[in-house]
Design a protein around this motif. Sequence first.
Motif, PDB file in Angstrom:
ATOM      1  N   GLU A 247      31.543  58.337 133.807  1.00  0.00           N
ATOM      2  CA  GLU A 247      32.585  58.958 132.987  1.00  0.00           C
ATOM      3  C   GLU A 247      33.865  58.131 132.938  1.00  0.00           C
ATOM      4  OE1 GLU A 247      33.171  62.963 134.187  1.00  0.00           O
ATOM      5  OE2 GLU A 247      31.223  63.648 133.404  1.00  0.00           O
ATOM      6  N   GLU A 248      34.076  57.261 133.931  1.00  0.00           N
ATOM      7  CA  GLU A 248      35.247  56.390 133.865  1.00  0.00           C
ATOM      8  C   GLU A 248      35.066  55.324 132.788  1.00  0.00           C
ATOM      9  OE1 GLU A 248      36.377  54.730 137.574  1.00  0.00           O
ATOM     10  OE2 GLU A 248      36.638  56.680 138.567  1.00  0.00           O
ATOM     11  N   LYS A 249      33.847  54.816 132.642  1.00  0.00           N
ATOM     12  CA  LYS A 249      33.577  53.794 131.630  1.00  0.00           C
ATOM     13  C   LYS A 249      33.350  54.408 130.248  1.00  0.00           C
ATOM     14  CE  LYS A 249      31.229  50.678 134.917  1.00  0.00           C
ATOM     15  NZ  LYS A 249      29.949  49.986 135.227  1.00  0.00           N
ATOM     16  N   PHE A 250      32.678  55.568 130.232  1.00  0.00           N
ATOM     17  CA  PHE A 250      32.308  56.214 128.963  1.00  0.00           C
ATOM     18  C   PHE A 250      32.652  57.706 129.059  1.00  0.00           C
ATOM     19  CE2 PHE A 250      29.589  52.540 129.535  1.00  0.00           C
ATOM     20  CZ  PHE A 250      29.691  51.895 128.309  1.00  0.00           C
ATOM     21  N   PRO A 251      33.925  58.046 128.864  1.00  0.00           N
ATOM     22  CA  PRO A 251      34.339  59.449 129.037  1.00  0.00           C
ATOM     23  C   PRO A 251      33.667  60.413 128.070  1.00  0.00           C
ATOM     24  CG  PRO A 251      36.118  58.089 128.131  1.00  0.00           C
ATOM     25  CD  PRO A 251      35.047  57.156 128.570  1.00  0.00           C
ATOM     26  N   ASP A 252      33.292  59.929 126.888  1.00  0.00           N
ATOM     27  CA  ASP A 252      32.559  60.767 125.934  1.00  0.00           C
ATOM     28  C   ASP A 252      31.462  59.886 125.343  1.00  0.00           C
ATOM     29  OD1 ASP A 252      31.556  62.322 123.875  1.00  0.00           O
ATOM     30  OD2 ASP A 252      33.515  63.128 123.302  1.00  0.00           O
ATOM     31  N   PHE A 253      30.336  59.838 126.012  1.00  0.00           N
ATOM     32  CA  PHE A 253      29.297  58.886 125.661  1.00  0.00           C
ATOM     33  C   PHE A 253      28.739  59.161 124.269  1.00  0.00           C
ATOM     34  CE2 PHE A 253      24.965  56.913 126.670  1.00  0.00           C
ATOM     35  CZ  PHE A 253      25.441  55.620 126.493  1.00  0.00           C
ATOM     36  N   ALA A 254      28.536  60.421 123.909  1.00  0.00           N
ATOM     37  CA  ALA A 254      27.988  60.759 122.596  1.00  0.00           C
ATOM     38  C   ALA A 254      28.921  60.306 121.487  1.00  0.00           C
ATOM     39  CB  ALA A 254      27.727  62.260 122.504  1.00  0.00           C
ATOM     40  N   ALA A 255      30.233  60.525 121.659  1.00  0.00           N
ATOM     41  CA  ALA A 255      31.196  60.096 120.640  1.00  0.00           C
ATOM     42  C   ALA A 255      31.220  58.571 120.548  1.00  0.00           C
ATOM     43  CB  ALA A 255      32.586  60.637 120.978  1.00  0.00           C
ATOM     44  N   HIS A 256      31.103  57.909 121.683  1.00  0.00           N
ATOM     45  CA  HIS A 256      31.060  56.438 121.689  1.00  0.00           C
ATOM     46  C   HIS A 256      29.840  55.933 120.919  1.00  0.00           C
ATOM     47  CE1 HIS A 256      30.391  52.364 123.128  1.00  0.00           C
ATOM     48  NE2 HIS A 256      29.242  52.759 123.633  1.00  0.00           N
ATOM     49  N   VAL A 257      28.679  56.497 121.172  1.00  0.00           N
ATOM     50  CA  VAL A 257      27.466  56.090 120.463  1.00  0.00           C
ATOM     51  C   VAL A 257      27.640  56.293 118.962  1.00  0.00           C
ATOM     52  CG1 VAL A 257      25.013  56.612 120.106  1.00  0.00           C
ATOM     53  CG2 VAL A 257      25.936  56.483 122.437  1.00  0.00           C
ATOM     54  N   ALA A 258      28.243  57.409 118.585  1.00  0.00           N
ATOM     55  CA  ALA A 258      28.453  57.691 117.162  1.00  0.00           C
ATOM     56  C   ALA A 258      29.363  56.647 116.523  1.00  0.00           C
ATOM     57  CB  ALA A 258      29.039  59.092 116.986  1.00  0.00           C
ATOM     58  N   ARG A 259      30.398  56.221 117.239  1.00  0.00           N
ATOM     59  CA  ARG A 259      31.310  55.213 116.689  1.00  0.00           C
ATOM     60  C   ARG A 259      30.593  53.878 116.487  1.00  0.00           C
ATOM     61  NH1 ARG A 259      34.998  57.969 120.119  1.00  0.00           N
ATOM     62  NH2 ARG A 259      34.669  56.483 121.827  1.00  0.00           N
ATOM     63  N   VAL A 260      29.763  53.508 117.422  1.00  0.00           N
ATOM     64  CA  VAL A 260      29.010  52.262 117.268  1.00  0.00           C
ATOM     65  C   VAL A 260      28.045  52.371 116.092  1.00  0.00           C
ATOM     66  CG1 VAL A 260      27.267  50.772 118.340  1.00  0.00           C
ATOM     67  CG2 VAL A 260      29.246  51.548 119.669  1.00  0.00           C
ATOM     68  N   ARG A 261      27.368  53.480 115.966  1.00  0.00           N
ATOM     69  CA  ARG A 261      26.416  53.664 114.871  1.00  0.00           C
ATOM     70  C   ARG A 261      27.128  53.666 113.518  1.00  0.00           C
ATOM     71  NH1 ARG A 261      23.275  57.467 113.986  1.00  0.00           N
ATOM     72  NH2 ARG A 261      21.273  56.393 113.752  1.00  0.00           N
ATOM     73  N   ASP A 262      28.397  54.079 113.504  1.00  0.00           N
ATOM     74  CA  ASP A 262      29.168  54.063 112.261  1.00  0.00           C
ATOM     75  C   ASP A 262      29.410  52.643 111.757  1.00  0.00           C
ATOM     76  OD1 ASP A 262      29.307  56.793 112.048  1.00  0.00           O
ATOM     77  OD2 ASP A 262      31.312  56.975 112.930  1.00  0.00           O
ATOM     78  N   THR A 263      29.295  51.644 112.629  1.00  0.00           N
ATOM     79  CA  THR A 263      29.437  50.254 112.175  1.00  0.00           C
ATOM     80  C   THR A 263      28.212  49.783 111.407  1.00  0.00           C
ATOM     81  OG1 THR A 263      28.451  49.246 114.168  1.00  0.00           O
ATOM     82  CG2 THR A 263      30.817  49.750 114.233  1.00  0.00           C
ATOM     83  N   GLY A 264      27.134  50.553 111.451  1.00  0.00           N
ATOM     84  CA  GLY A 264      25.887  50.167 110.802  1.00  0.00           C
ATOM     85  C   GLY A 264      24.820  49.701 111.760  1.00  0.00           C
ATOM     86  N   LEU A 265      25.156  49.633 113.053  1.00  0.00           N
ATOM     87  CA  LEU A 265      24.191  49.193 114.057  1.00  0.00           C
ATOM     88  C   LEU A 265      23.390  50.374 114.591  1.00  0.00           C
ATOM     89  CD1 LEU A 265      26.338  46.740 116.239  1.00  0.00           C
ATOM     90  CD2 LEU A 265      24.893  46.190 114.275  1.00  0.00           C
ATOM     91  N   ARG A 266      22.125  50.126 114.898  1.00  0.00           N
ATOM     92  CA  ARG A 266      21.347  51.088 115.683  1.00  0.00           C
ATOM     93  C   ARG A 266      21.689  50.879 117.153  1.00  0.00           C
ATOM     94  NH1 ARG A 266      16.602  52.640 112.841  1.00  0.00           N
ATOM     95  NH2 ARG A 266      16.080  53.943 114.636  1.00  0.00           N
ATOM     96  N   TYR A 267      21.576  51.936 117.977  1.00  0.00           N
ATOM     97  CA  TYR A 267      22.067  51.899 119.357  1.00  0.00           C
ATOM     98  C   TYR A 267      20.942  52.256 120.332  1.00  0.00           C
ATOM     99  CZ  TYR A 267      25.826  52.271 122.873  1.00  0.00           C
ATOM    100  OH  TYR A 267      26.656  52.079 123.949  1.00  0.00           O
ATOM    101  N   LEU A 268      20.673  51.337 121.273  1.00  0.00           N
ATOM    102  CA  LEU A 268      19.712  51.582 122.349  1.00  0.00           C
ATOM    103  C   LEU A 268      20.433  51.463 123.689  1.00  0.00           C
ATOM    104  CD1 LEU A 268      18.224  49.633 120.031  1.00  0.00           C
ATOM    105  CD2 LEU A 268      16.270  49.930 121.560  1.00  0.00           C
TER     106      LEU A 268
END
Length: 584
Positions: A247-268
């Motif tokens: 949680e220190e590195k990724f306080p909201d992991f789901a929101a972070h994944v969504a932001r990366v996916r918004d760039t057009g990249l798939r996320y694994l």
Amino acid sequence: MTLQTHEAVTTAELAPATYRPLLDTVEIAVLAGEGEPRWHVSVLPDGLHMLHVDGGGEPVEIRLSLPLGDAAGYWHPKAGWKRTIVADWEGRSTVSLVDGLAAGCLYDYQGATLLTFGTADPVPEVSLLYGVSEENDTYVVHLHLPASSGPQRFVFVPRRLSVATALGELRRWYEGTMPSMPVPEEARLPLYCTWYAFNQRIEAAVVETQAELAADIGFGALILDDGWQRLGSGRGYAGVGDWVPDEEKFPDFAAHVARVRDTGLRYLAWVAPLLLGPKADCYGRWASYAPRASGVPGAHILDPRHPEVRAHLVDTCVRLVRDYGLDGLKVDFLNEAMVYAGDGRGDVGQALTLLLAELRAGLEAVRTDLLLELRQPYVGPGMVSYGNMLRSFDCPADSVANRVRTIDTRLLAVGGAVHSDPLLWNTGAPVESAARQLIGALHSVPQVSVRLDALPVEHVEALRFWLATWRLHRRQLLDGTLEPGRPDDLYTVVSSESDGVNVTTVHTDRPVPVRPASLARTVLVNGTNEDRLVVDVVDAGATVQIEVRGPDGRMIEHYRTELTTGLHRLPVPRMGLGSIRNVA
């Protein structure tokens, strides 16, 4: 005939057996317990030969022997750097579903094959002994198979002109008999990985910065590697098992994944579901199912033969994909389960097939266009139903190893897209250093792991150019007819061809055969240390347009000329590209 139970120094010391002709110059002897095993050979419609062995429920030993002839090397999926011929007291290998494959190819100095075979069932653990019998001047391969309730089968390919041709026929047989997992488009696009760039020192903002740059440069997906999970630091794995975000590195992991996916990249995301560390919250509950230490520092390995372990692992992976909106997983360290092989408590390979089938079904219920990365040594034909991204084993900054390992994988890859190990280079080095890494991975899907925000401009331009070149010729590079030459030559001239276009990467200073009259375009990539390529026109020749570019894609020359039969020198710089277009 009594099955050999002690380990002799050489095959000549084994109890004698009756050999019979099998195929070409290959002879075979089959032994099983005290009885006489039944076996026969059938010819398949495509000309391959199928060996059927019925051991009557006993372990089976298959001995293959053939004259040495002009043998130059022996390729098998776990050959690594030892691909020349060895003595029979040295050649040893144990394979299983998640660790190689019972397959091999003996070839001569012309590159033609003398023996090519592969198991029809990649799941059981098989021990192999192979090499030159010094006493008999023969080459031998002995396979020790576990007891089976049904016939055990092996496919043999008659002699062919090259290793790639023979293994290609074997691969097509696997393709026709083993259903593959669907391969989404993004599995066949360049991928950015965080591992070498950041190791475990990652956090949401850093990953999002790299994602924006990666999407702009031409990547299609991103892997968040080791370090995202709680207690994921220090290179040890004593804290793995809970698989929850730090949680220190990724306080909201789901929101972070969504932001990366918004760039057009798939996320694994990376996960090693079989590992269990003593610092994990769940350790007390699952420790009794992980009695043995893994080969990974600090962690034990869960035994997949327990149904409750399989259910737990599937639930864990499904939770990650479902709760955080991931597109898939990078599944690591599956081969560690083989620490339980041979303990008399059940077949580990069979348990892993159950686990992987349950895992795929559970994940596809959440995401139909699932991405699953598997890694050497568990990328053989038996795994095609469980992964669609087949990655080379770790080789940081080693372009030669990446070339060799990706091509080794491609020779028998079924279904999934073959990926390089993530490319790493020194950002302070000349631009040729960056291009060298990209060229080494050109005949696979390139993964990259450098800090994109720290690259000098010329490195960014080189990365853009080579990824664009790769995309332009993706059909040739991934799906074309592959001819990499002899395995012991480490694939120094690699050719891929389809649709009238040939792409050849050159890594040694020698003439390269080209056919300008026969092809619409020939693309030559200079991976040597010379600022020129020598081509040998082996057809009638043609009037051509030649375009030469540097390692960063900058145009250097563009001219029209006649390429007649014979040798010609082309001014392609080191780590550059030359394109020959037939304009006749």
